[in-house]
Enzyme design. Structure first.
Site, PDB file in Angstrom:
ATOM      1  N   ASP A  99       0.851  -1.200   0.000  1.00 36.99           N
ATOM      2  CA  ASP A  99       0.000   0.000   0.000  1.00 36.99           C
ATOM      3  C   ASP A  99       0.887   1.252   0.000  1.00 36.99           C
ATOM      4  OD1 ASP A  99      -1.878   2.051   0.629  1.00 36.99           O
ATOM      5  OD2 ASP A  99      -3.129   0.609   1.700  1.00 36.99           O
ATOM      6  N   HIS A 101      -0.436   4.506   0.043  1.00 32.97           N
ATOM      7  CA  HIS A 101      -1.137   5.690   0.563  1.00 32.97           C
ATOM      8  C   HIS A 101      -0.507   6.143   1.877  1.00 32.97           C
ATOM      9  CE1 HIS A 101      -4.075   3.738  -2.102  1.00 32.97           C
ATOM     10  NE2 HIS A 101      -4.444   4.980  -2.383  1.00 32.97           N
ATOM     11  N   SER A 152      -5.435  -4.180   2.208  1.00 35.83           N
ATOM     12  CA  SER A 152      -4.593  -3.821   3.361  1.00 35.83           C
ATOM     13  C   SER A 152      -5.224  -4.226   4.686  1.00 35.83           C
ATOM     14  CB  SER A 152      -4.311  -2.320   3.375  1.00 35.83           C
ATOM     15  OG  SER A 152      -3.626  -1.960   2.202  1.00 35.83           O
TER      16      SER A 152
HETATM   17 CO1  B1M Z   1      -5.698   5.540  -4.109  1.00 31.48          CO
HETATM   18  N1  B1M Z   1      -7.289   4.497  -3.676  1.00 31.48           N
HETATM   19  N2  B1M Z   1      -5.047   4.101  -5.235  1.00 31.48           N
HETATM   20  N3  B1M Z   1      -4.257   6.756  -4.546  1.00 31.48           N
HETATM   21  N4  B1M Z   1      -6.686   6.885  -3.244  1.00 31.48           N
HETATM   22  C1  B1M Z   1      -8.199   5.041  -2.665  1.00 31.48           C
HETATM   23  C2  B1M Z   1      -7.850   4.543  -1.266  1.00 31.48           C
HETATM   24  C3  B1M Z   1      -9.601   4.501  -3.177  1.00 31.48           C
HETATM   25  C4  B1M Z   1     -10.663   4.334  -2.075  1.00 31.48           C
HETATM   26  C5  B1M Z   1     -10.115   5.422  -4.288  1.00 31.48           C
HETATM   27  C6  B1M Z   1     -11.439   5.015  -4.874  1.00 31.48           C
HETATM   28  O1  B1M Z   1     -11.532   4.048  -5.583  1.00 31.48           O
HETATM   29  N5  B1M Z   1     -12.498   5.737  -4.579  1.00 31.48           N
HETATM   30  C7  B1M Z   1      -9.171   3.135  -3.829  1.00 31.48           C
HETATM   31  C8  B1M Z   1      -9.174   1.896  -2.925  1.00 31.48           C
HETATM   32  C9  B1M Z   1     -10.246   0.918  -3.269  1.00 31.48           C
HETATM   33  C10 B1M Z   1     -10.214  -0.325  -2.474  1.00 31.48           C
HETATM   34  O2  B1M Z   1      -9.249  -0.861  -2.037  1.00 31.48           O
HETATM   35  N6  B1M Z   1     -11.386  -0.821  -2.286  1.00 31.48           N
HETATM   36  C11 B1M Z   1      -7.780   3.464  -4.333  1.00 31.48           C
HETATM   37  C12 B1M Z   1      -7.099   2.751  -5.353  1.00 31.48           C
HETATM   38  C13 B1M Z   1      -7.907   1.689  -6.061  1.00 31.48           C
HETATM   39  C14 B1M Z   1      -5.764   3.021  -5.710  1.00 31.48           C
HETATM   40  C15 B1M Z   1      -4.893   2.248  -6.725  1.00 31.48           C
HETATM   41  C16 B1M Z   1      -5.025   0.728  -6.681  1.00 31.48           C
HETATM   42  C17 B1M Z   1      -5.242   2.795  -8.113  1.00 31.48           C
HETATM   43  C18 B1M Z   1      -4.528   2.107  -9.268  1.00 31.48           C
HETATM   44  O3  B1M Z   1      -3.342   2.017  -9.296  1.00 31.48           O
HETATM   45  N7  B1M Z   1      -5.323   1.659 -10.179  1.00 31.48           N
HETATM   46  C19 B1M Z   1      -3.484   2.727  -6.322  1.00 31.48           C
HETATM   47  C20 B1M Z   1      -2.938   1.843  -5.198  1.00 31.48           C
HETATM   48  C21 B1M Z   1      -1.488   1.729  -5.185  1.00 31.48           C
HETATM   49  C22 B1M Z   1      -1.034   0.918  -3.968  1.00 31.48           C
HETATM   50  O4  B1M Z   1      -1.224   1.318  -2.833  1.00 31.48           O
HETATM   51  N8  B1M Z   1      -0.414  -0.217  -4.223  1.00 31.48           N
HETATM   52  C23 B1M Z   1      -3.775   4.069  -5.751  1.00 31.48           C
HETATM   53  C24 B1M Z   1      -2.880   5.137  -5.777  1.00 31.48           C
HETATM   54  C25 B1M Z   1      -3.148   6.402  -5.284  1.00 31.48           C
HETATM   55  C26 B1M Z   1      -2.238   7.614  -5.474  1.00 31.48           C
HETATM   56  C27 B1M Z   1      -0.748   7.258  -5.490  1.00 31.48           C
HETATM   57  C28 B1M Z   1      -2.584   8.288  -6.773  1.00 31.48           C
HETATM   58  C29 B1M Z   1      -2.714   8.536  -4.299  1.00 31.48           C
HETATM   59  C30 B1M Z   1      -1.916   8.348  -2.985  1.00 31.48           C
HETATM   60  C31 B1M Z   1      -0.793   9.305  -2.786  1.00 31.48           C
HETATM   61  C32 B1M Z   1      -0.201   9.208  -1.413  1.00 31.48           C
HETATM   62  O5  B1M Z   1      -0.819   8.848  -0.426  1.00 31.48           O
HETATM   63  N9  B1M Z   1       1.058   9.550  -1.355  1.00 31.48           N
HETATM   64  C33 B1M Z   1      -4.123   8.021  -4.059  1.00 31.48           C
HETATM   65  C34 B1M Z   1      -5.126   8.747  -3.358  1.00 31.48           C
HETATM   66  C35 B1M Z   1      -4.792  10.183  -3.017  1.00 31.48           C
HETATM   67  C36 B1M Z   1      -6.379   8.166  -2.994  1.00 31.48           C
HETATM   68  C37 B1M Z   1      -7.613   8.855  -2.348  1.00 31.48           C
HETATM   69  C38 B1M Z   1      -8.324   9.638  -3.442  1.00 31.48           C
HETATM   70  C39 B1M Z   1      -7.342   9.776  -1.165  1.00 31.48           C
HETATM   71  C40 B1M Z   1      -6.546   9.148  -0.024  1.00 31.48           C
HETATM   72  C41 B1M Z   1      -6.127  10.203   0.971  1.00 31.48           C
HETATM   73  O6  B1M Z   1      -4.980  10.635   0.991  1.00 31.48           O
HETATM   74  N10 B1M Z   1      -7.062  10.681   1.791  1.00 31.48           N
HETATM   75  C42 B1M Z   1      -8.415   7.579  -1.855  1.00 31.48           C
HETATM   76  C43 B1M Z   1      -9.888   7.800  -1.704  1.00 31.48           C
HETATM   77  C44 B1M Z   1     -10.390   7.570  -0.273  1.00 31.48           C
HETATM   78  O7  B1M Z   1      -9.670   7.415   0.660  1.00 31.48           O
HETATM   79  N11 B1M Z   1     -11.672   7.498  -0.137  1.00 31.48           N
HETATM   80  C45 B1M Z   1      -7.862   6.493  -2.691  1.00 31.48           C
HETATM   81  C46 B1M Z   1      -6.814  11.691   2.812  1.00 31.48           C
HETATM   82  C47 B1M Z   1      -6.211  11.041   4.074  1.00 31.48           C
HETATM   83  C48 B1M Z   1      -5.954  12.081   5.125  1.00 31.48           C
HETATM   84  O8  B1M Z   1      -7.158  10.127   4.550  1.00 31.48           O
HETATM   85  O9  B1M Z   1      -5.515   8.208   4.545  1.00 31.48           O
HETATM   86  O10 B1M Z   1      -7.963   7.811   5.035  1.00 31.48           O
HETATM   87  P1  B1M Z   1      -6.778   8.678   5.108  1.00 31.48           P
HETATM   88  O11 B1M Z   1      -6.448   8.969   6.632  1.00 31.48           O
HETATM   89  C49 B1M Z   1      -7.423   9.359   7.563  1.00 31.48           C
HETATM   90  C50 B1M Z   1      -8.021   8.203   8.361  1.00 31.48           C
HETATM   91  O12 B1M Z   1      -8.206   7.038   7.585  1.00 31.48           O
HETATM   92  C51 B1M Z   1      -7.109   8.053   9.527  1.00 31.48           C
HETATM   93  O13 B1M Z   1      -6.645   9.376   9.769  1.00 31.48           O
HETATM   94  C52 B1M Z   1      -6.700  10.176   8.586  1.00 31.48           C
HETATM   95  C53 B1M Z   1      -7.472  11.449   8.802  1.00 31.48           C
HETATM   96  O14 B1M Z   1      -7.355  12.025  10.027  1.00 31.48           O
HETATM   97  N12 B1M Z   1      -5.930   7.178   9.456  1.00 31.48           N
HETATM   98  C54 B1M Z   1      -5.350   6.722  10.591  1.00 31.48           C
HETATM   99  C55 B1M Z   1      -5.244   6.702   8.411  1.00 31.48           C
HETATM  100  N13 B1M Z   1      -4.247   5.936   8.827  1.00 31.48           N
HETATM  101  C56 B1M Z   1      -4.263   5.934  10.170  1.00 31.48           C
HETATM  102  C57 B1M Z   1      -3.465   5.293  11.111  1.00 31.48           C
HETATM  103  C58 B1M Z   1      -3.759   5.460  12.459  1.00 31.48           C
HETATM  104  C59 B1M Z   1      -4.814   6.265  12.857  1.00 31.48           C
HETATM  105  C60 B1M Z   1      -5.621   6.896  11.934  1.00 31.48           C
HETATM  106  O15 B1M Z   1      -3.063   4.890  13.439  1.00 31.48           O
HETATM  107  C61 B1M Z   1      -2.038   4.006  13.117  1.00 31.48           C
END
Ligand code: B1M
Length: 215
Positions: A99, A101, A152
């Site tokens: 992963d 992200h 993940s």
């Molecule tokens: Co990706 N991506 N992405 N992506 N991406 C998602 C996660 C997705 C939901 C988008 C969608 O389809 N709507 C989807 C996953 C689907 C699934 O698994 N069911 C997805 C996909 C499919 C993919 C790829 C597979 C796409 C592809 O290649 N075809 C690929 C995966 C690559 C891989 O990991 N092997 C991919 C790639 C990418 C980018 C590189 C383009 C980019 C990431 C860049 C980066 O992080 N450096 C990206 C992005 C930006 C997203 C979305 C749009 C936004 C994620 C984000 O940064 N959110 C995302 C959509 C979504 O999440 N709904 C998506 C903001 C961030 C602050 O939130 O990380 O959730 P988040 O963190 C939150 C809480 O979750 C929590 O605190 C934070 C807020 O306070 N939290 C914790 C998180 N970790 C924590 C740990 C803790 C405590 C709290 O304690 C340990």
């Protein structure tokens, strides 16, 4: 548009030109840096996720949005309030194997660091062996795993099983968009000493849990 509206739109558009000016304008208008992230920028990221999920936005544009988010966080981070005093406890933090992200994980890092914790941030795609090794090397008080993909969540459960086998006896925080409280309480509690695995909905939840588990 107001700087607030522009900031959200900049994340959606992946538009970094003049980003710093809008961030400064928001701060001058009385916004706290963390509130800018939580209330403005993450709103934009939510839209990006929806557009991408429904096929209306292509991956390179999602990457631009993510880079814009990172640039904004880098600009805001030095402007955040920091707790002083000695470090309270150490957490090893990682995005799990497979992963990439890391925006959420890095926010957790910033919030814990600013609140006096020592964070050993291992980065993305971390195999469980690395996490266990780092936890031992740094004498961690807790482990945090982040991951956004559905796969993940399965890796996290496997990691917990491996940590149990390895006899790692530390509280573990889990977070990330694909995770649910139900999954953590059912699948993950079975894999590891159930009292020692906690689900963090967001970074603040992570901070509160960290304070509780290392008490
Ligand atoms: Co990706 N991506 N992405 N992506 N991406 C998602 C996660 C997705 C939901 C988008 C969608 O389809 N709507 C989807 C996953 C689907 C699934 O698994 N069911 C997805 C996909 C499919 C993919 C790829 C597979 C796409 C592809 O290649 N075809 C690929 C995966 C690559 C891989 O990991 N092997 C991919 C790639 C990418 C980018 C590189 C383009 C980019 C990431 C860049 C980066 O992080 N450096 C990206 C992005 C930006 C997203 C979305 C749009 C936004 C994620 C984000 O940064 N959110 C995302 C959509 C979504 O999440 N709904 C998506 C903001 C961030 C602050 O939130 O990380 O959730 P988040 O963190 C939150 C809480 O979750 C929590 O605190 C934070 C807020 O306070 N939290 C914790 C998180 N970790 C924590 C740990 C803790 C405590 C709290 O304690 C340990």
């Amino acid at each position: 548009a107001t700087p607030e509206e522009r900031l959200k739109q900049r994340i959606i558009d992946g538009d970094r030109t003049g980003l710093d000016d809008d961030l400064l304008a928001a701060i001058e208008a009385g916004w706290q840096p963390l509130d800018i992230i939580n209330q403005l920028l993450l709103d934009g990221m939510k839209v990006v996720g929806e557009l991408f999920g429904s096929g209306k936005m292509q991956l390179p544009f999602v990457l631009q949005s993510a880079e814009t988010m990172k640039a904004a966080v880098a600009f805001l981070e030095p402007r955040m309030e920091k707790a002083d005093g000695q470090q309270k406890a150490t957490i090893v933090l990682a995005t799990v194997k497979g992963d990439v992200h890391d925006i959420g994980k890095n926010l957790v890092d910033i919030i814990l660091t600013n609140n006096g914790y020592r964070v050993v941030n291992l980065g993305i795609k971390q195999p469980v062996a690395e996490i266990i090794k780092a936890a031992r090397e740094h004498k961690a008080d807790a482990v945090g795993m982040s991951g956004l993909l559905v796969k993940s969540t399965v890796i996290m459960r496997e990691n917990l099983e491996e940590m149990s086998r390895e006899g790692l006896d530390l509280p573990v925080l889990l977070g990330g968009a694909a995770l649910t409280r139900k999954y953590v309480e059912e699948a993950c509690h079975e894999a590891y000493d159930s009292g020692r695995v906690a689900y963090a909905r967001d970074a603040f939840d992570g901070l509160n849990l960290m304070a509780k588990v290392v008490e």
